[in-house]
Scaffold this motif. Structure first.
Motif, short mmCIF file in Angstrom:
data_model
loop_
_atom_site.label_atom_id
_atom_site.label_comp_id
_atom_site.label_asym_id
_atom_site.label_seq_id
_atom_site.Cartn_x
_atom_site.Cartn_y
_atom_site.Cartn_z
N ASN A 1 78.90 16.38 33.45
CA ASN A 1 78.36 17.61 32.85
C ASN A 1 78.10 18.62 33.97
O ASN A 1 77.57 18.28 35.03
CB ASN A 1 77.06 17.33 32.10
CG ASN A 1 76.16 16.33 32.78
OD1 ASN A 1 76.06 15.20 32.31
ND2 ASN A 1 75.50 16.71 33.87
N TRP B 1 79.20 25.88 33.01
CA TRP B 1 80.46 26.59 32.76
C TRP B 1 80.49 27.93 33.49
O TRP B 1 79.52 28.70 33.48
CB TRP B 1 80.65 26.83 31.27
CG TRP B 1 81.71 27.88 30.98
CD1 TRP B 1 81.51 29.15 30.55
CD2 TRP B 1 83.12 27.72 31.12
NE1 TRP B 1 82.71 29.80 30.41
CE2 TRP B 1 83.73 28.95 30.76
CE3 TRP B 1 83.94 26.66 31.53
CZ2 TRP B 1 85.10 29.15 30.79
CZ3 TRP B 1 85.32 26.87 31.55
CH2 TRP B 1 85.88 28.09 31.19
N ASP C 1 84.79 19.99 27.34
CA ASP C 1 83.78 19.43 26.45
C ASP C 1 82.42 19.30 27.12
O ASP C 1 81.38 19.35 26.46
CB ASP C 1 84.19 18.04 25.95
CG ASP C 1 85.38 18.08 25.00
OD1 ASP C 1 85.59 19.13 24.36
OD2 ASP C 1 86.10 17.06 24.91
N PHE C 2 82.43 19.11 28.44
CA PHE C 2 81.19 18.82 29.15
C PHE C 2 80.78 19.92 30.13
O PHE C 2 80.01 19.69 31.06
CB PHE C 2 81.30 17.48 29.86
CG PHE C 2 81.50 16.34 28.91
CD1 PHE C 2 80.45 15.88 28.13
CD2 PHE C 2 82.75 15.75 28.75
CE1 PHE C 2 80.62 14.85 27.24
CE2 PHE C 2 82.93 14.71 27.84
CZ PHE C 2 81.86 14.26 27.09
N TYR D 1 78.72 23.20 30.09
CA TYR D 1 77.73 23.78 29.18
C TYR D 1 77.16 25.09 29.71
O TYR D 1 77.25 25.40 30.90
CB TYR D 1 76.58 22.80 28.97
CG TYR D 1 76.98 21.42 28.54
CD1 TYR D 1 77.74 21.22 27.39
CD2 TYR D 1 76.60 20.30 29.26
CE1 TYR D 1 78.08 19.94 26.98
CE2 TYR D 1 76.94 19.02 28.86
CZ TYR D 1 77.69 18.84 27.72
OH TYR D 1 78.04 17.58 27.32
N ASP D 2 76.51 25.78 28.80
CA ASP D 2 75.79 26.99 29.17
C ASP D 2 74.66 26.65 30.14
O ASP D 2 74.06 25.57 30.06
CB ASP D 2 75.21 27.66 27.92
CG ASP D 2 74.54 28.98 28.23
OD1 ASP D 2 75.26 29.98 28.42
OD2 ASP D 2 73.29 29.00 28.30
N LEU E 1 71.18 24.82 29.48
CA LEU E 1 71.01 23.39 29.27
C LEU E 1 70.75 22.63 30.57
O LEU E 1 70.69 21.39 30.57
CB LEU E 1 72.24 22.80 28.57
CG LEU E 1 72.50 23.30 27.14
CD1 LEU E 1 73.76 22.66 26.58
CD2 LEU E 1 71.32 23.01 26.23
N LEU F 1 71.10 18.13 33.91
CA LEU F 1 70.73 18.69 32.61
C LEU F 1 69.23 18.62 32.37
O LEU F 1 68.56 17.70 32.87
CB LEU F 1 71.44 17.92 31.49
CG LEU F 1 72.96 18.03 31.44
CD1 LEU F 1 73.53 16.93 30.55
CD2 LEU F 1 73.40 19.39 30.95
N GLY G 1 69.77 19.46 27.11
CA GLY G 1 71.15 19.22 27.50
C GLY G 1 71.49 17.75 27.54
O GLY G 1 72.58 17.34 27.14
N TYR H 1 72.13 16.45 24.05
CA TYR H 1 73.42 16.92 23.54
C TYR H 1 74.56 16.14 24.17
O TYR H 1 75.49 15.69 23.50
CB TYR H 1 73.55 18.41 23.84
CG TYR H 1 74.77 19.07 23.26
CD1 TYR H 1 75.02 19.06 21.90
CD2 TYR H 1 75.69 19.72 24.10
CE1 TYR H 1 76.14 19.66 21.37
CE2 TYR H 1 76.82 20.32 23.58
CZ TYR H 1 77.05 20.29 22.21
OH TYR H 1 78.17 20.89 21.70
N ARG H 2 74.49 15.95 25.49
CA ARG H 2 75.53 15.21 26.21
C ARG H 2 75.60 13.76 25.72
O ARG H 2 76.69 13.22 25.51
CB ARG H 2 75.20 15.24 27.71
CG ARG H 2 75.81 14.12 28.55
CD ARG H 2 77.19 14.45 29.04
NE ARG H 2 77.75 13.36 29.82
CZ ARG H 2 78.80 13.47 30.59
NH1 ARG H 2 79.42 14.62 30.72
NH2 ARG H 2 79.27 12.44 31.25
N GLN I 1 77.40 13.51 22.41
CA GLN I 1 78.84 13.67 22.58
C GLN I 1 79.48 12.37 23.05
O GLN I 1 80.52 11.94 22.52
CB GLN I 1 79.14 14.78 23.59
CG GLN I 1 79.06 16.19 23.04
CD GLN I 1 79.44 17.18 24.12
OE1 GLN I 1 78.68 17.38 25.06
NE2 GLN I 1 80.59 17.79 23.98
#
Length: 228
Positions: free
Chosen positions: A151, A154, A187-188, A190-191, A194, A202, A206, A209-210, A213
């Motif tokens: 993670n 982004w 996919d991993f 994130y904004d 998080l 994270l 976050g 959420y991770r 997933q």
């Protein structure tokens, strides 16, 4: 990567499943000689130093001095964000709640930049060979291995060709050695909202959420393998 996988070998046993989610820097050349590695093994795992004596060459005078002083007197209490009181019995950091983050912490997160990638994945590097050797060891010991993506924050810059080639090379590398890859790199990513204190750490939201997933991907992979 060598040390992390060395630790994994000391813990794994036949019938286990290992999920590799290595940070991107660990795939890049010269990642093994970090100050963090040297600092940790000197203090916590001297046996590793005995089997990797060349690490001594990267020992700074300042680190050596701290080690000697620590033998002579009680080291001063760490004043940073990481404290033993906030680690639970499973080794998880509990001081990463989004609700408790200060404005300064949020501003510090904005200082992080994209991972530095200057060329494509080097297939014959020592880092890649280390991972291959670990996969071979797992197979010899009847241990299942999945790979997935770390993670991280982004950044639009990850759409640049050099990054796209790097991510594609990672996916192809694991496919070439028969290791299933869960999800895609995107996919991993994130904004920033998080994350807690680094591009890889994270906050509690976050992390939740991770985890969801990963569970969904593992469940899907397990069902697919069953029917195959």
């Amino acid at each position: 990567a060598d040390y992390i996988l060395h630790q994994a070998q000391s813990l794994a046993k036949s019938g286990d499943t290992i999920l590799l989610a290595l940070e991107y820097q660990l795939y890049l050349p010269n990642s093994q000689n970090s100050k963090v590695l040297i600092d940790y093994v000197l203090a916590r795992d001297p046996n590793y130093v005995l089997t990797h004596p060349w690490l001594i060459l990267f020992l700074s005078f300042e680190r050596l001095k701290l080690g000697i002083l620590a033998k002579l007197q009680t080291p001063p209490r760490t004043e940073g964000e990481y404290q033993s009181q906030t680690i639970n019995a499973s080794g998880d950091e509990t001081n990463n709640r989004e609700a408790d983050m200060t404005e300064q912490q949020r501003q510090n997160l904005k200082k992080w930049t994209p991972i530095k990638v200057e060329h494509k994945l080097v297939p014959n590097s020592s880092e890649i060979q280390t991972i291959k050797n670990f996969i071979d060891w797992c197979r010899q010991h009847h241990i299942k291995v999945f790979a997935t993506w770390p993670n991280t924050i982004w950044f639009d810059r990850y759409q640049a060709p050099i990054y796209q080639e790097f991510f594609q090379d990672l996916d192809k590398f694991y496919q070439s050695i028969g290791v299933p890859v869960l999800g895609t790199y995107r996919d991993f990513m994130y904004d920033i909202s998080l994350f807690y204190d680094t591009r890889y750490h994270l906050n509690d939201r976050g992390r939740f959420y991770r985890t969801k997933q990963l569970l969904d991907l593992l469940r899907s992979e397990t069902i697919q393998s069953f029917y195959l």
